[in-house]
Design a protein around this motif. Structure first.
Motif, PDB file in Angstrom:
ATOM      1  N   LEU A 299      25.368  58.574 -30.351  1.00  0.00           N
ATOM      2  CA  LEU A 299      26.378  59.478 -30.887  1.00  0.00           C
ATOM      3  C   LEU A 299      27.778  59.054 -30.460  1.00  0.00           C
ATOM      4  N   GLU A 300      27.914  58.588 -29.220  1.00  0.00           N
ATOM      5  CA  GLU A 300      29.205  58.092 -28.746  1.00  0.00           C
ATOM      6  C   GLU A 300      29.681  56.905 -29.574  1.00  0.00           C
ATOM      7  N   LEU A 301      28.788  55.964 -29.822  1.00  0.00           N
ATOM      8  CA  LEU A 301      29.153  54.767 -30.568  1.00  0.00           C
ATOM      9  C   LEU A 301      29.539  55.107 -32.004  1.00  0.00           C
ATOM     10  N   VAL A 302      28.775  56.012 -32.623  1.00  0.00           N
ATOM     11  CA  VAL A 302      29.097  56.417 -33.992  1.00  0.00           C
ATOM     12  C   VAL A 302      30.470  57.083 -34.034  1.00  0.00           C
ATOM     13  N   THR A 303      30.727  57.962 -33.078  1.00  0.00           N
ATOM     14  CA  THR A 303      32.022  58.650 -33.018  1.00  0.00           C
ATOM     15  C   THR A 303      33.166  57.664 -32.805  1.00  0.00           C
ATOM     16  N   GLY A 304      32.978  56.738 -31.859  1.00  0.00           N
ATOM     17  CA  GLY A 304      34.020  55.749 -31.594  1.00  0.00           C
ATOM     18  C   GLY A 304      34.290  54.863 -32.790  1.00  0.00           C
ATOM     19  N   PHE A 305      33.229  54.417 -33.469  1.00  0.00           N
ATOM     20  CA  PHE A 305      33.408  53.585 -34.664  1.00  0.00           C
ATOM     21  C   PHE A 305      34.099  54.373 -35.765  1.00  0.00           C
ATOM     22  N   HIS A 306      33.723  55.637 -35.928  1.00  0.00           N
ATOM     23  CA  HIS A 306      34.314  56.467 -36.971  1.00  0.00           C
ATOM     24  C   HIS A 306      35.811  56.640 -36.747  1.00  0.00           C
ATOM     25  N   VAL A 307      36.203  56.909 -35.529  1.00  0.00           N
ATOM     26  CA  VAL A 307      37.626  57.111 -35.229  1.00  0.00           C
ATOM     27  C   VAL A 307      38.407  55.811 -35.390  1.00  0.00           C
ATOM     28  N   ALA A 308      37.908  54.755 -34.758  1.00  0.00           N
ATOM     29  CA  ALA A 308      38.641  53.488 -34.768  1.00  0.00           C
ATOM     30  C   ALA A 308      38.763  52.919 -36.176  1.00  0.00           C
ATOM     31  N   SER A 309      37.691  52.993 -36.953  1.00  0.00           N
ATOM     32  CA  SER A 309      37.731  52.440 -38.313  1.00  0.00           C
ATOM     33  C   SER A 309      38.740  53.177 -39.184  1.00  0.00           C
ATOM     34  N   LEU A 310      38.839  54.494 -39.005  1.00  0.00           N
ATOM     35  CA  LEU A 310      39.804  55.262 -39.795  1.00  0.00           C
ATOM     36  C   LEU A 310      41.230  54.869 -39.430  1.00  0.00           C
ATOM     37  N   LEU A 311      41.511  54.723 -38.127  1.00  0.00           N
ATOM     38  CA  LEU A 311      42.858  54.351 -37.698  1.00  0.00           C
ATOM     39  C   LEU A 311      43.237  52.958 -38.172  1.00  0.00           C
TER      40      LEU A 311
END
Length: 486
Positions: A31-43
């Motif tokens: 869940l941490e990795l998915v959240t981090g990827f989701h945030v970083a990819s959007l930025l």
């Protein structure tokens, strides 16, 4: 082999549901990795796609950002299955729920009617129920709300799902390097006198563009936030090296990144952001000198020589920044002197002062609930009293003051709710104790952007909104995890 964690260790878990020992090491959770990827990819995507100011970018932001709801829902279901409490950060979402209710209620009370006169589409005022939330352009309000929620919840999930400070530092490193790459591209683009974005491949509607951003002041606010992130990482890794950590600290790389990012701001011709980043660099310099003095005194060693060396390095860095952007800086200084002279002759701020006065009059007409989220450009034409020398009326899509525009669009009630989105979690976090060096730098940059929004419109740019909420929630989560690990 280590014994399995006891029931007591599980009970002692923090609000994220992870024990302190688990947060200090081991692999990141899915869940941490998915959240981090989701945030970083959007930025990263938003910054490169014209700062999010294209129709395609806004669609992607809304659709991709909406996955934040699924991520948050999965985090809550995962907790419930393990009979663990829900994330404590969810209690800070009540201002967002009320703000959404306010905007959705305004959609049911349109204050403008769409009509066609000849071949021209016009919006005529009238027909709304007075005293109730209303919107001049319900579809625009709904689109603006969708984009805001998508960005906010994507960044808010850092509070819900991330349980390790190391992941937050990795995310900060990724998005700071992304900003550095944009700054490098923008620098070469500027030095080559490119006629448009991406070295002239994309025409810019504004002559003051930089890198992938149409407006140089938007780049300035975006870059300011990640300059602070780079400085925070510098101090973090400097502390790590001083306590016997890595022999080769990333602090030097972070310092180079911070100075290059800072140097791109005056090169972009953003005057206000140049002053803000100078204040940030001066604060970082004084912070470093204070740390140096305390450490050398504790060791019983003289402080004068290293202090002078640090001062020379700092002044050399400022000189390098000036030389890099010298033509642009001198041109903007000349323009500023000219504007100051005109200001003295007029005795007022001229067009900008009139714009603020007209926007304030617009806000006063519907002071409680405003004219509708995202409706400024439509409604302001009724209140615009400026006329050019040639006799045509200038069009203003933004108020050049995010705070005034917010009052005009959502009124005092909506503006207060949006303010509480930051104040409520910030107050709860600061009650835990003063923030460490990394979250402190992130919060300082956020505060500078908020003040800057009094006289400019940085939050009109999606990339700046994302960068702001990312830095804000990253700082709060880092602070909470630091306190929990102490």
């Amino acid at each position: 082999m280590n014994p399995p964690p006891s029931t007591g260790a599980v009970a002692a878990a923090d609000s994220s549901g992870q024990s302190a020992s688990c947060r200090r090491g081991g692999k990141f959770g899915r869940l941490e990795l998915v959240t981090g990827f989701h945030v970083a990819s959007l930025l990263v995507f938003t910054a490169w796609d014209i700062g999010g100011e294209t129709d395609f970018a806004r669609i992607v932001i809304c659709v991709w950002g909406s996955l934040a709801v699924l991520i948050m829902g999965y985090a809550c279901l995962h907790r419930l299955k393990r009979h663990a409490p829900l994330p404590s950060a969810l209690r800070w979402l009540w201002p967002l729920l009320l703000f959404n209710a306010l905007v959705l209620a305004s959609l049911l009370n349109p204050s403008f009617t769409r009509s066609i006169v000849g071949n021209t589409v016009m919006f005529v005022s009238g027909g709304s129920r007075p005293g109730w939330p209303s919107s001049a352009r319900p579809l625009l309000s709904l689109a603006a709300l969708w984009q805001f929620d998508a960005i906010f919840l994507t960044c808010f999930n850092l509070l819900v799902a991330v349980t390790r400070r190391r992941l937050l530092r990795i995310l900060l490193f990724i998005v700071t390097i992304n900003a550095l790459l944009l700054a490098v591209m923008g620098t070469f683009q500027k030095l080559a006198s490119a006629p448009g974005l991406y070295f002239g491949r994309v025409p810019s509607p504004n002559e003051f563009f930089f890198s992938s951003f149409i407006y140089h002041n938007h780049w300035g606010a975006f870059c300011l936030l990640f300059t602070a992130a780079a400085l925070g990482l510098v101090f973090h890794y400097a502390d790590h090296a001083e306590t016997g950590g890595r022999r080769h600290s990333p602090a030097s790389l972070g310092l180079v990144a911070a100075l290059f990012l800072a140097g791109s701001i005056p090169l972009s011709a953003s005057r206000a952001c140049t002053l803000l980043v100078l204040a940030l660099l001066a604060g970082a310099f004084l912070h470093w000198m204070w740390r140096l003095r305390c450490r050398r005194r504790a060791e019983g060693r003289p402080t004068l020589t290293p202090a002078m060396v640090t001062l020379v390095v700092f002044l050399t860095a400022l000189g390098g920044i000036y030389l890099l952007g010298r033509p642009v800086i001198e041109a903007r200084i000349s323009k500023t002197r000219q504007q100051i002279g005109e200001l003295r002759l007029r005795g007022s701020l001229g067009s900008r002062e009139q714009l603020y006065a007209d926007t304030w009059q617009m806000a006063q007409e519907k002071i409680w609930f405003g004219w509708g989220f995202g409706s400024y450009a439509t409604v302001f034409q009724m209140f615009n009293r400026q006329v050019s020398v040639e006799g045509w009326v200038p069009f203003f899509a933004e108020a050049h003051s995010d705070w005034l525009q917010l009052l005009a669009e959502v009124g005092l009630v909506g503006a207060l709710l949006l303010l509480l989105l930051a104040v409520v979690p910030l107050a709860a976090s600061l009650r835990l104790g003063p923030p460490g060096v990394l979250p402190a730098y992130l919060l300082a940059a956020c505060a500078l952007v908020v003040v800057y929004a009094l006289v400019e419109f940085p939050f009109a740019n999606p990339a700046v909104i994302e960068a702001f909420w990312f830095c804000f929630f990253c700082s709060l989560r880092y602070h909470k995890l630091t306190i929990s690990a102490a």
